[in-house]
Design an enzyme around this catalytic site. Structure first.
Site, mmCIF file in Angstrom:
data_model
loop_
_atom_site.group_PDB
_atom_site.id
_atom_site.type_symbol
_atom_site.label_atom_id
_atom_site.label_comp_id
_atom_site.label_asym_id
_atom_site.label_seq_id
_atom_site.Cartn_x
_atom_site.Cartn_y
_atom_site.Cartn_z
ATOM 1 N N HIS A 42 -4.557 3.704 -12.279
ATOM 2 C CA HIS A 42 -4.544 2.167 -12.468
ATOM 3 C C HIS A 42 -3.892 1.815 -11.179
ATOM 4 C CE1 HIS A 42 -5.734 2.637 -16.660
ATOM 5 N NE2 HIS A 42 -4.767 3.474 -16.687
ATOM 6 N N SER A 97 -6.782 -6.055 16.426
ATOM 7 C CA SER A 97 -7.378 -7.210 16.053
ATOM 8 C C SER A 97 -7.523 -8.338 17.413
ATOM 9 C CB SER A 97 -6.326 -8.248 15.330
ATOM 10 O OG SER A 97 -6.431 -9.558 15.298
ATOM 11 N N GLU A 117 -13.060 1.632 6.698
ATOM 12 C CA GLU A 117 -13.693 0.653 6.322
ATOM 13 C C GLU A 117 -15.198 0.854 6.415
ATOM 14 O OE1 GLU A 117 -10.315 -2.806 6.708
ATOM 15 O OE2 GLU A 117 -11.590 -2.212 8.218
#
Ligand code: ARG
Length: 463
Positions: free
Chosen positions: A162, A283, A296
């Site tokens: 979890h 970025s 990703e």
């Protein structure tokens, strides 16, 4: 050469009107099926030999055709094949060029054959070659994971359920857990091969070959394991394509889930791993950022591959028997799946080979509460039922929480208050390494069991 059909479509005989230019574009698949050029030539060479076997071609004719096809194949390899506006697909393009090179004898090659059995044959041959490459890519990824796991066995970290800290494990144990998913993928991929490796050629358009070509000979020539026993099935079946894309969807799912672990671990909040510059990007706005784009993309592209599979299955499901042009839609989906999984395996391999693992951070994330189960197990070893010990350990955790300390900072008296069977040796519970080492059953994170996993995977990779 005036009777040669070089200026008309190969199926042009019964047509008098012109094809609408947009329809021509809509219909043509050469743009993408050209990548099967080698399979198409190989299939045609084998077929020419089978035609010689049944006396449709003389030995000399077969030789001229095979030489011509070989020359066409060279043109593709050397990038000199000149595509003509009327070339519809790789099959018509190759036959058109063959006929240009060797004259109207080239027109004998398609005797008893249809593009329906030809295209299925090409797809199967092409995919068999790709599966071998994908298999190698999967093994290369597993190898990097196993070598890394072997070197980094000393690193302990919290295992999560979890996404909450649960129990201590070895970092290698986590890495190997993903490698075992890939091992299952490898098995599944290998199990697909016999169903891809079925000869369609010799099924004709649908009703079989009227010249009794020796299909077992064709299978041997082309390296297929078996022969499609039913000609309708031979031209109709694309299950092997669906199955490969299902396989790729699941393998991509595994890459995606592993990527998700590493994305979380690479955040500043975790800091467990750091991707190499080679697999991250910056970025455009925030100079401090290093983004895990490689991971990703692995996660994102799993959706794309699943889409290839779902899209084609949708096309496939309503088709009547045998060949329908809808089936041309199998190609871009399959090619995209193959390209995406192949690139993804290589990227994952590179990411894992080059990332930095921060063992200190992993270790620092281990708090004593992850040993609460071990504390319960301590009393189990003294004969108390687990359901009770679970409760007692829970009370120790609550007590430590109330005192704002770690459970190992409770005194022996505190423990004795909770249960009379607590003894001085209770302090030995609070050792992460010992906790991991206690897990000696097969599949556990103890050093011995991690070594066992490494040995299992090494033997899989070696085969
Ligand atoms: N380009 C076609 C395909 O990809 C080849 C088979 C065409 N067969 C036909 N009967 N039109 O499926």
């Amino acid at each position: 050469m005036s009777d040669l059909p070089t200026k008309q479509k190969l199926w042009g005989g019964r047509f008098t009107g012109k094809t609408d230019p947009l329809m021509h574009e809509f219909n043509q698949s050469l743009r993408y099926d050209r990548r099967m050029h080698a399979a198409d030539i190989a299939g045609s060479i084998a077929y020419a030999k089978s035609l010689e076997g049944v006396g449709i071609l003389t030995a000399d004719e077969r030789k001229q055709i095979v030489d011509g096809l070989t020359a066409v194949g060279k043109e593709w390899e050397h990038g000199t094949f000149e595509v003509q506006p009327d070339d519809e697909d790789i099959h018509t393009a190759n036959e058109r060029r063959l006929t240009e090179l060797i004259g109207h004898l080239g027109g004998k090659l398609h005797t008893g054959r249809s593009r329906n059995d030809q295209v299925a044959t090409d797809m199967r041959l092409w995919l068999l070659g790709e599966v071998r490459a994908v298999e190698a890519g999967l093994k290369a990824l597993m190898r990097v994971m196993v070598e890394r796991a072997d070197k980094e066995k000393d690193i302990l970290m919290p295992g999560y359920t979890h996404l909450q800290r649960a129990q201590p494990i070895r970092w290698s144990h986590l890495l190997l857990s993903h490698a075992f998913s890939f091992r299952a993928d490898l098995e599944r991929l290998q199990q697909l091969i016999p169903r891809i490796s079925v000869l369609s050629l010799g099924s004709g358009a649908l009703a079989g070959n009227p010249f009794a070509v020796d299909r077992e000979f064709l299978a041997r020539e082309l390296g297929f394991d078996s022969v499609a026993e039913n000609s309708l099935y031979g031209v109709s079946d694309r299950d092997f394509i669906v199955e490969f894309m299902m396989w790729a969807s699941l393998a991509m799912t595994h890459l995606s889930r592993m990527a998700e672990d590493f994305i979380i671990y690479s955040t500043a909040e975790f800091g467990f791993i750091s991707l190499s510059d080679a697999y991250s990007t910056g970025s455009s706005m925030m100079p401090q950022k290093k983004n895990p784009d490689s991971l990703e993309l692995l996660r994102g592209k799993s959706g794309r591959v699943f889409g290839d599979m779902a899209g084609f299955l949708m096309t496939y499901k309503g088709l009547p028997s045998t060949y329908n042009k809808d089936l041309q839609e199998d190609k871009e989906a399959l090619f995209d799946s193959v390209d995406t999984i192949s690139a993804s395996l290589q990227i994952a391999e590179g990411v894992i080979a080059t990332m930095e693992v921060n063992g200190d951070k992993m270790r620092a994330a281990l708090t004593m509460d992850v040993l609460a189960t071990d504390l319960a197990d301590y009393l189990v070893r003294k004969g108390i039922p687990f359901r009770e010990t679970h409760h007692i350990s829970g009370r120790a955790v609550a007590l430590a929480e109330a005192r704002k300390c770690q459970i190992n900072e409770l005194s022996l008296d505190d423990f004795r208050q909770l249960h009379g069977k607590f003894d001085e040796d209770v302090m030995q519970v609070f050792d992460f390494e010992a906790s991991v080492e206690r897990r000696q059953a097969i599949g556990g994170p103890s050093r011995k069991m991690v070594d066992r996993q490494i040995a299992v995977l090494r033997s899989v990779i070696a085969n």
